[in-house]
Design an enzyme around this catalytic site. Sequence first.
Site, mmCIF file in Angstrom:
data_model
loop_
_atom_site.group_PDB
_atom_site.id
_atom_site.type_symbol
_atom_site.label_atom_id
_atom_site.label_comp_id
_atom_site.label_asym_id
_atom_site.label_seq_id
_atom_site.Cartn_x
_atom_site.Cartn_y
_atom_site.Cartn_z
ATOM 1 C CD GLU A 27 25.737 4.928 3.034
ATOM 2 O OE1 GLU A 27 25.154 5.834 3.675
ATOM 3 O OE2 GLU A 27 25.606 3.722 3.279
ATOM 4 C CG ASN A 72 22.961 1.505 6.851
ATOM 5 O OD1 ASN A 72 23.372 1.725 7.987
ATOM 6 N ND2 ASN A 72 21.714 1.760 6.488
ATOM 7 C CG ASN A 172 27.249 3.610 9.727
ATOM 8 O OD1 ASN A 172 27.216 4.810 9.986
ATOM 9 N ND2 ASN A 172 26.185 2.959 9.265
ATOM 10 C CD GLU A 173 23.012 4.462 11.604
ATOM 11 O OE1 GLU A 173 22.358 3.571 11.038
ATOM 12 O OE2 GLU A 173 22.679 5.668 11.590
ATOM 13 C CE1 TYR A 244 19.904 11.156 7.943
ATOM 14 C CE2 TYR A 244 20.118 9.286 9.423
ATOM 15 C CZ TYR A 244 20.622 10.074 8.400
ATOM 16 O OH TYR A 244 21.840 9.772 7.835
ATOM 17 C CD GLU A 292 24.668 8.328 8.933
ATOM 18 O OE1 GLU A 292 23.432 8.176 8.779
ATOM 19 O OE2 GLU A 292 25.489 7.404 8.852
ATOM 20 C CD GLN A 349 24.287 9.412 2.332
ATOM 21 O OE1 GLN A 349 24.753 9.268 1.218
ATOM 22 N NE2 GLN A 349 24.100 8.401 3.157
HETATM 23 O O1 AHR Z 1 22.302 8.263 5.535
HETATM 24 C C1 AHR Z 1 21.551 7.132 5.204
HETATM 25 C C2 AHR Z 1 21.763 5.978 6.188
HETATM 26 O O2 AHR Z 1 21.246 6.335 7.437
HETATM 27 C C3 AHR Z 1 23.199 5.600 6.488
HETATM 28 O O3 AHR Z 1 23.724 4.717 5.573
HETATM 29 C C4 AHR Z 1 23.079 4.942 7.828
HETATM 30 O O4 AHR Z 1 24.254 5.053 8.600
HETATM 31 C C5 AHR Z 1 21.883 5.616 8.469
HETATM 32 O O5 AHR Z 1 20.997 4.694 8.996
#
Ligand code: AHR
Length: 499
Positions: A27, A72, A172-173, A244, A292, A349
């Site tokens: 990203e 994002n 995305n999201e 995450y 992700e 990432q």
């Molecule tokens: O990977 C970091 C961020 O986490 C990404 O930009 C977003 O899609 C997610 O919230």
Amino acid sequence: MGRTQAVLDSSSSIGTIDRRIFGSFVEHLGRCVYTGIFEPDHPQADANGFRRDVLDLVRELGVTVIRYPGGNFVSSYRWEDGVGPVSARPARLDPAWRSLEPNTFGTDEFLRWCRVAGVEPMMAVNLGTRGVEEAADLLEYCNHPGGTALSDRRHANGAPEPYGVRLWCLGNEMDGPWQIGHRSAEQYGWLARTTAHAMRRIDPTVELVACGSSGRSMPTFGTWERTVLGFAFDHVDYISAHAYYEECDGDLASFLASGADMDAFIDGVTEAADEVAADRDSDKRIDIAFDEWNVWYLSRASSEERSGWQTAPRLIEDVYSVADAVVVGDLLITLLKHADRVRVACLAQLVNAIGPIMTEPGGRAWRQATFHPFSLTAREARGVSLRAEVSGPTLDTGRHGEVSTVNVAATVEPSRLAVFAVNRDVDNAHELEIDLSRVGRATGAKAVAIFDEDVHAVNTAEEPDRVVPRAIEAVSVEQGSIGLSLPPASWTMVTADIV
Ligand code: AHR
């Protein structure tokens, strides 16, 4: 010491492993691109400005697919800014990460980098501030052979052959209030459907990913998937999931069991997608792009302070420990156990920003602790994911309830076996017996593991090999079984040839 038995049976498979589950993510965030994969002034840079030391590590990591350009970031990105003569490209504010985007690296550079790295690109289109037209334009720019304004622009920019990008994320999201252009499930579902329709008219071979929930704890989780797929079911191939994990309040036991949460997340998405299919009486199966996932100390990120709009600021550069590596290994085990449904996955990432690879501008590149379980799993998990019948003790965790102490996945290519195991017990070693009587006879069994007296030990530029895989010497191979001891809070990989 507890004892766990995992019975494998070559006739009981979960599914064929799609190698795309060993993906990652680049990203425009912090130093992932600039001074990460791309640094024209670096002594190791090639003629394109790509860091060769990073490329070597990317190949060693074994990633198969790379998602780009966000995240994002994509939700306010104008892809046209990043193509054509570099001197004419505008700098822009990136509101997502409050950074200055110089646009000296864009679509053509990324797709060239993918070729050099030997990975498949997975592009995302901006459905935050933009829509159907710009998504269709980007696809035409990338994949149309020639004879149109956009494909001819690609020729003029030095790429006469179409890139043939297959995988595309529709935004995305979009469920997240933090997302630029955040939408309701109904608004997004309709936009995903109309964008997908236009994209397929341009290139019917594309594979499309609709945004699912950006976390299992989102209040809209489940209804979001059902609503979005209610609109887009016939037009997309995958629904995404993001997750995450971090060690909170010193609760290492819950952290080590993060795979249990990912497991429940995958089951929930599967259930929602299958409900939509059942409502339509459709045989079509929507698969999951877990595009992700990682360990991310979000609690630390929120306190990062910055002034002004900087290019490539040091953002979310988490330094990963042994415990984090064990969790990354556990999450990979979980993905393998869902090989039937998770067909694409991206470790988020790749470099510097929550990445397994770290760099210093003008300086060296090194492997974080999390690099190791990823590269070993990507190298050895091939063929079919076997259903392991696991019996053994359980642990009570504060966050995930009762979980198996030892989490196991097993893969087999005709004559090569790989077993991956995490011991989630913080204090005690556990015996693992792998029963192979229904698979074959094992020869040359070897085991490597990530563990340490200090579970918070990390790799740094000064000490890049503080955390590396260690051989486990005491592996017993008997008629029909392999036995070994798993150290406390550890990730282990056992490989053997099957005769
Ligand atoms: O990977 C970091 C961020 O986490 C990404 O930009 C977003 O899609 C997610 O919230």
